[in-house]
Design a protein around this motif. Structure first.
Motif, PDB file in Angstrom:
ATOM      1  N   CYS A 107       0.664  -1.227  -0.005  1.00  0.00           N
ATOM      2  CA  CYS A 107       0.104   0.101  -0.033  1.00  0.00           C
ATOM      3  C   CYS A 107       0.868   1.391  -0.006  1.00  0.00           C
ATOM      4  CB  CYS A 107      -0.999   0.056   1.008  1.00  0.00           C
ATOM      5  SG  CYS A 107      -2.256  -1.229   1.116  1.00  0.00           S
ATOM      6  N   LYS A 108       1.882   1.413   0.951  1.00  0.00           N
ATOM      7  CA  LYS A 108       2.749   2.279   0.836  1.00  0.00           C
ATOM      8  C   LYS A 108       3.295   2.854  -0.435  1.00  0.00           C
ATOM      9  CE  LYS A 108       3.794   2.120   5.851  1.00  0.00           C
ATOM     10  NZ  LYS A 108       4.605   1.883   6.925  1.00  0.00           N
ATOM     11  N   ALA A 109       3.733   1.758  -1.085  1.00  0.00           N
ATOM     12  CA  ALA A 109       4.328   1.795  -2.403  1.00  0.00           C
ATOM     13  C   ALA A 109       3.623   2.030  -3.598  1.00  0.00           C
ATOM     14  CB  ALA A 109       5.274   0.546  -2.688  1.00  0.00           C
ATOM     15  N   GLY A 110       2.086   2.013  -3.274  1.00  0.00           N
ATOM     16  CA  GLY A 110       1.223   2.111  -4.253  1.00  0.00           C
ATOM     17  C   GLY A 110       1.018   0.972  -5.123  1.00  0.00           C
ATOM     18  N   GLU A 111       1.228  -0.400  -4.738  1.00  0.00           N
ATOM     19  CA  GLU A 111       1.228  -1.433  -5.314  1.00  0.00           C
ATOM     20  C   GLU A 111      -0.428  -1.962  -4.842  1.00  0.00           C
ATOM     21  OE1 GLU A 111       2.868  -2.992  -7.459  1.00  0.00           O
ATOM     22  OE2 GLU A 111       4.634  -1.616  -7.834  1.00  0.00           O
ATOM     23  N   MET A 112      -1.334  -1.231  -4.976  1.00  0.00           N
ATOM     24  CA  MET A 112      -2.510  -1.534  -4.471  1.00  0.00           C
ATOM     25  C   MET A 112      -3.231  -3.081  -4.964  1.00  0.00           C
ATOM     26  SD  MET A 112      -2.909   0.563  -2.182  1.00  0.00           S
ATOM     27  CE  MET A 112      -4.513   0.075  -1.472  1.00  0.00           C
TER      28      MET A 112
ATOM     29  N   GLU B 240     -10.532   2.991  -8.208  1.00  0.00           N
ATOM     30  CA  GLU B 240     -10.916   1.765  -9.142  1.00  0.00           C
ATOM     31  C   GLU B 240     -12.455   1.772  -9.342  1.00  0.00           C
ATOM     32  OE1 GLU B 240      -8.869  -1.032 -10.312  1.00  0.00           O
ATOM     33  OE2 GLU B 240      -7.517   0.954  -9.874  1.00  0.00           O
ATOM     34  N   LYS B 241     -13.056   2.587  -8.493  1.00  0.00           N
ATOM     35  CA  LYS B 241     -14.448   2.913  -8.679  1.00  0.00           C
ATOM     36  C   LYS B 241     -15.215   1.403  -8.783  1.00  0.00           C
ATOM     37  CE  LYS B 241     -14.052   7.043  -9.360  1.00  0.00           C
ATOM     38  NZ  LYS B 241     -14.108   8.200  -8.085  1.00  0.00           N
ATOM     39  N   ARG B 242     -14.656   0.518  -7.986  1.00  0.00           N
ATOM     40  CA  ARG B 242     -15.151  -0.833  -7.764  1.00  0.00           C
ATOM     41  C   ARG B 242     -15.901  -1.166  -6.371  1.00  0.00           C
ATOM     42  NH1 ARG B 242     -10.084  -4.262  -8.160  1.00  0.00           N
ATOM     43  NH2 ARG B 242     -11.340  -5.778  -7.123  1.00  0.00           N
ATOM     44  N   LEU B 243     -17.139  -0.363  -6.461  1.00  0.00           N
ATOM     45  CA  LEU B 243     -18.113  -0.183  -5.217  1.00  0.00           C
ATOM     46  C   LEU B 243     -18.301  -1.434  -4.574  1.00  0.00           C
ATOM     47  CD1 LEU B 243     -19.872   3.015  -6.298  1.00  0.00           C
ATOM     48  CD2 LEU B 243     -17.742   2.812  -4.905  1.00  0.00           C
ATOM     49  N   ASP B 244     -18.716  -2.333  -5.439  1.00  0.00           N
ATOM     50  CA  ASP B 244     -19.210  -3.680  -4.905  1.00  0.00           C
ATOM     51  C   ASP B 244     -17.969  -4.448  -4.126  1.00  0.00           C
ATOM     52  OD1 ASP B 244     -21.730  -3.098  -6.283  1.00  0.00           O
ATOM     53  OD2 ASP B 244     -21.300  -4.301  -8.032  1.00  0.00           O
ATOM     54  N   SER B 245     -16.825  -4.297  -4.859  1.00  0.00           N
ATOM     55  CA  SER B 245     -15.844  -4.808  -4.033  1.00  0.00           C
ATOM     56  C   SER B 245     -15.610  -4.110  -2.616  1.00  0.00           C
ATOM     57  CB  SER B 245     -14.590  -5.159  -4.778  1.00  0.00           C
ATOM     58  OG  SER B 245     -14.583  -5.559  -6.018  1.00  0.00           O
ATOM     59  N   ALA B 246     -15.617  -2.998  -2.664  1.00  0.00           N
ATOM     60  CA  ALA B 246     -15.518  -2.278  -1.568  1.00  0.00           C
ATOM     61  C   ALA B 246     -16.609  -2.586  -0.331  1.00  0.00           C
ATOM     62  CB  ALA B 246     -15.426  -0.623  -1.805  1.00  0.00           C
ATOM     63  N   VAL B 247     -17.646  -2.598  -0.851  1.00  0.00           N
ATOM     64  CA  VAL B 247     -18.837  -2.872   0.196  1.00  0.00           C
ATOM     65  C   VAL B 247     -18.596  -4.258   0.684  1.00  0.00           C
ATOM     66  CG1 VAL B 247     -21.349  -3.516   0.485  1.00  0.00           C
ATOM     67  CG2 VAL B 247     -20.491  -1.293  -1.031  1.00  0.00           C
ATOM     68  N   ARG B 248     -18.140  -5.254  -0.029  1.00  0.00           N
ATOM     69  CA  ARG B 248     -17.846  -6.616   0.273  1.00  0.00           C
ATOM     70  C   ARG B 248     -16.968  -6.761   1.373  1.00  0.00           C
ATOM     71  NH1 ARG B 248     -14.271 -10.374  -0.975  1.00  0.00           N
ATOM     72  NH2 ARG B 248     -13.607  -9.123  -2.773  1.00  0.00           N
ATOM     73  N   LEU B 249     -15.648  -5.796   1.338  1.00  0.00           N
ATOM     74  CA  LEU B 249     -14.517  -5.811   2.212  1.00  0.00           C
ATOM     75  C   LEU B 249     -15.241  -5.342   3.498  1.00  0.00           C
ATOM     76  CD1 LEU B 249     -11.535  -4.907   0.235  1.00  0.00           C
ATOM     77  CD2 LEU B 249     -12.296  -7.039   1.202  1.00  0.00           C
TER      78      LEU B 249
ATOM     79  N   LEU C 294      -7.261   0.932   3.876  1.00  0.00           N
ATOM     80  CA  LEU C 294      -6.566   1.306   2.809  1.00  0.00           C
ATOM     81  C   LEU C 294      -6.958   0.785   1.546  1.00  0.00           C
ATOM     82  CD1 LEU C 294      -2.964   0.997   4.402  1.00  0.00           C
ATOM     83  CD2 LEU C 294      -3.707   3.065   3.910  1.00  0.00           C
ATOM     84  N   VAL C 295      -7.232  -0.515   1.296  1.00  0.00           N
ATOM     85  CA  VAL C 295      -7.850  -1.322   0.455  1.00  0.00           C
ATOM     86  C   VAL C 295      -9.237  -0.620  -0.017  1.00  0.00           C
ATOM     87  CG1 VAL C 295      -8.078  -3.349  -0.791  1.00  0.00           C
ATOM     88  CG2 VAL C 295      -6.393  -3.254   0.818  1.00  0.00           C
ATOM     89  N   ILE C 296      -9.986  -0.509   0.636  1.00  0.00           N
ATOM     90  CA  ILE C 296     -11.434   0.082   0.611  1.00  0.00           C
ATOM     91  C   ILE C 296     -11.145   1.335  -0.271  1.00  0.00           C
ATOM     92  CG2 ILE C 296     -13.514   0.751   1.664  1.00  0.00           C
ATOM     93  CD1 ILE C 296     -13.246  -1.357   3.682  1.00  0.00           C
ATOM     94  N   VAL C 297     -10.413   2.263   0.397  1.00  0.00           N
ATOM     95  CA  VAL C 297     -10.243   3.746  -0.058  1.00  0.00           C
ATOM     96  C   VAL C 297      -9.991   3.624  -1.604  1.00  0.00           C
ATOM     97  CG1 VAL C 297      -8.882   5.907   0.197  1.00  0.00           C
ATOM     98  CG2 VAL C 297      -9.717   4.878   2.265  1.00  0.00           C
ATOM     99  N   TRP C 298      -8.914   2.797  -1.980  1.00  0.00           N
ATOM    100  CA  TRP C 298      -8.328   2.343  -2.996  1.00  0.00           C
ATOM    101  C   TRP C 298      -9.391   2.045  -4.005  1.00  0.00           C
ATOM    102  CZ3 TRP C 298      -7.362  -2.432  -5.337  1.00  0.00           C
ATOM    103  CH2 TRP C 298      -6.831  -2.327  -6.658  1.00  0.00           C
TER     104      TRP C 298
END
Length: 626
Positions: free
Chosen positions: A183-188, A221-230, A212-216
């Protein structure tokens, strides 16, 4: 001492220093170990005192502290960044016949890693290897953390694989360290993959990594479904997302039309007993109001009240604004009453919103009553308040009353802006008071308020409405000389003006000028021209404009089609009129009352003309027979 006050580092250190100087090192070491047990962190002075004391004592009387004591002091030095002193202790430890343990080496390696002294780390690891000491999870975690901080992920992953090959299972610390390093290196993307592996292997994931992953996922990424799952995975593990992340998720879900998902996120937090901030709740209400879903917004307000969520002025103002936008002014007024009952005082924003809602509906008496009420509440009208009431009266064709508020504005210390001047100008134009409209423009210029395209368009519209189209053309030229951005609206006003007085050549010239200037005509422009041609009986040219309009990607509407149908019907060309109605249906437009009335009137006119012609022929035959 502990019976009266809890000792701190400033209490322990002088005593330890005094004991060491009095050669009572064993007591000093005992007190030092007590500090560790009590959770009091030693300072640099404490460590120096202990080190000097027992080293001198060792030389004099051979006092030998144990490995645990050495480790504790070395750990303290490493935490303070004094790694070289820790190594000096390790040397003295060896002279005293004590062997360093895996804990000793782990402390030293961790200290070196934090200072990015990986060259020295290699030496320590070789020494461990020579003594048969195998690195444990703590050592590997320290190394992996260091390499991740330096962006050396390949080495970090190699160490992880090495752990596995030695039968050491990476624990949550190891995995979280690597993932956060990504995350720190931007390798999300890599961080997300590792996070999924951790979830699959049921390895504990800390809240920071989830966040960190949810914010990304949401922002980048605009992958809202993945963010909601996390987010749901976090709640399942009893981890509470930060309020800022919740607010961000709710806002983005609403922006992307996923309002139900946003409500679910809000509701799940309450079900879990975590609570939701007022800011997050207001964000959700705002999203629902913006989408016009007032029923759900009001329902959410009720849930907030039932579940004890704190409401504030913003909550109610947002709901009132949404109600007014939906023309549900009564609901807005009730919400204001409710907020007063809750002890929340309406502010100028509350009044401005309600006044705008009432003005939009033409309910000027009630808007004026609110104006008086806000002044009684010691609230000061701002420029928006004045603009709202002035515009409302102008649209209601009560320019005289608007002028009263305009004069009050001048006495309030506020300066009228171009929006207020434009409202007054449009009001005068609606009343066909063109002279007063020009006076408004003159006053604007005198007071340093530059006319805008809206100003000139309103003036042109007023002139055209009283048939002064040539004067409107002069205004258009003045607008051009003012270097304002010409737009399709001002050209369309002039085109429509010429069409209404039957000057089609002039209308067509303005149309061509507009197109040559890089402006695309819209459906209103085309329809105005068609109406002009139909008015003079040139249906052929009007039909050509329809074809051109469609070819240029401008969709005709009912008014466009009804214009053509009316033109053909007025000439009795009902076959062409019905063809236009068919085209209208083919484009998915349902015939309205105007369409049917036009066709019926056209058919009636044709029938009457036929009956009249038949009667005339019969009369002529009778006369001939006579």
């Amino acid at each position: 001492m502990r019976k009266f006050v809890s000792p701190d580092v400033y209490s322990y250190t002088p005593i330890i220093d005094g004991l060491c100087k009095c050669r009572r090192v064993e007591e000093a070491l005992g007190l030092f170990e007590e500090m560790e047990r009590e959770g009091v962190k030693p300072g640099v002075i404490t460590y120096n005192a202990i080190m000097d004391g027992f080293c001198k004592e060792m030389e004099r009387e051979g006092v030998k502290p144990g490995v645990i004591t050495y480790n504790a002091i070395m750990d303290g030095f490493c935490k303070k960044g004094m790694v070289d002193k820790a190594f000096e202790l390790k040397v003295k430890m060896g002279r005293d016949g004590l062997k360093g343990s895996i804990v000793t080496y782990g402390i030293l390696i961790n200290g070196l890693v934090k200072l990015d002294r990986f060259g020295d780390v290699g030496v320590v690891l070789e020494e461990m290897k020579g003594k048969g000491i195998v690195a444990n999870e703590f050592v590997y975690n320290s190394l992996i953390d260091g390499h991740c901080r330096m962006g050396r992920f390949e080495e970090a992953l190699r160490l992880r694989d090495e752990m596995l090959s030695k039968g050491l299972r990476p624990n949550s610390v190891t995995c979280n360290v690597i993932a956060r390093g990504y995350c720190k290196a931007g390798e999300m993307s890599q961080a997300e993959i590792l996070l999924q592996e951790m979830l699959t292997e049921r390895i504990e994931v800390n809240a920071g990594l989830f966040s960190l992953v949810i914010v990304w996922l949401v922002k980048e990424e605009k992958r809202l479904d993945s963010a909601v799952r996390l987010f749901k995975e976090m709640l399942f593990r009893n981890l509470r997302p930060q309020d800022s992340i919740l607010t961000m998720m709710v806002e983005e879900l609403c922006k992307n039309g996923k309002h139900q998902d946003a409500i679910d996120v809000w509701d799940r937090m309450l079900e879990k007993g975590f609570g939701v901030s007022t800011i997050t709740s207001n964000t959700l209400i705002h999203g629902l109001c913006e989408s016009g879903n007032m029923k759900k917004a009001v329902g959410l307000l009720k849930m907030m009240l039932e579940k004890g969520v704190t409401l504030d002025k913003i909550t109610y103002n947002t709901l009132i604004l949404g109600s007014c936008k939906e023309k549900q002014i009564e609901r807005g007024l009730l919400l204001r009453e409710e907020m007063v009952k809750k002890g929340i005082k309406p502010d100028i924003c509350t009044y401005n919103t309600l006044m705008r809602g009432l003005c939009d509906l033409g309910r000027m008496e009630e808007a004026a009553a609110l104006w008086n009420e806000l002044k009684k509440e010691d609230l000061k009208p701002d420029l928006y308040t004045f603009s709202t009431i002035i515009d409302g009266y102008c649209k209601a064709k009560e320019v005289g009353k608007a002028k009263i508020y305009f004069d009050e504005l001048g006495n309030s210390g506020l300066e009228p802006n171009v929006v207020i001047y434009n409202s007054l100008l449009q009001g005068h134009c609606r009343g066909c008071n063109i002279i007063e409209a020009f006076n408004i423009v003159a006053e604007m210029k005198t007071r340093g308020v530059s006319p805008t395209a809206v100003t000139y368009s309103a003036l042109m519209h007023g002139l055209c409405s009283v048939g002064q189209v040539e004067e409107a053309k002069i205004v258009l030229n003045e607008m051009r000389e003012s270097r304002l951005q010409m737009n399709v609206i001002c050209y369309t006003i002039l085109i429509d003006g010429y069409c209404k007085i039957g000057k089609m050549n002039e209308a067509r010239n303005i149309f061509e000028e507009m197109c040559a200037g890089g402006l695309r005509p819209n459906k209103i422009t085309y329809t105005a021209l068609m109406q002009g041609y139909c008015k003079i009986g040139n249906q052929s040219e009007a039909t050509k404009l329809l074809d051109e309009m469609v070819a240029n990607g401008v969709d005709p509407d009912r008014i466009t089609y009804n214009t053509l149908m009316s033109g053909f019907s007025s000439e009795g060309r009902m076959d062409e009129a019905f063809k236009i109605s068919d085209q209208m249906s083919e484009r998915g437009l349902v015939l309205d009352e105007v369409s049917y009335t036009t066709l019926v009137d056209g058919m009636s006119s044709v029938r009457h003309r036929k009956e009249a012609a038949s009667t005339l022929r019969g009369t002529m035959n009778d006369d001939g027979g006579t």
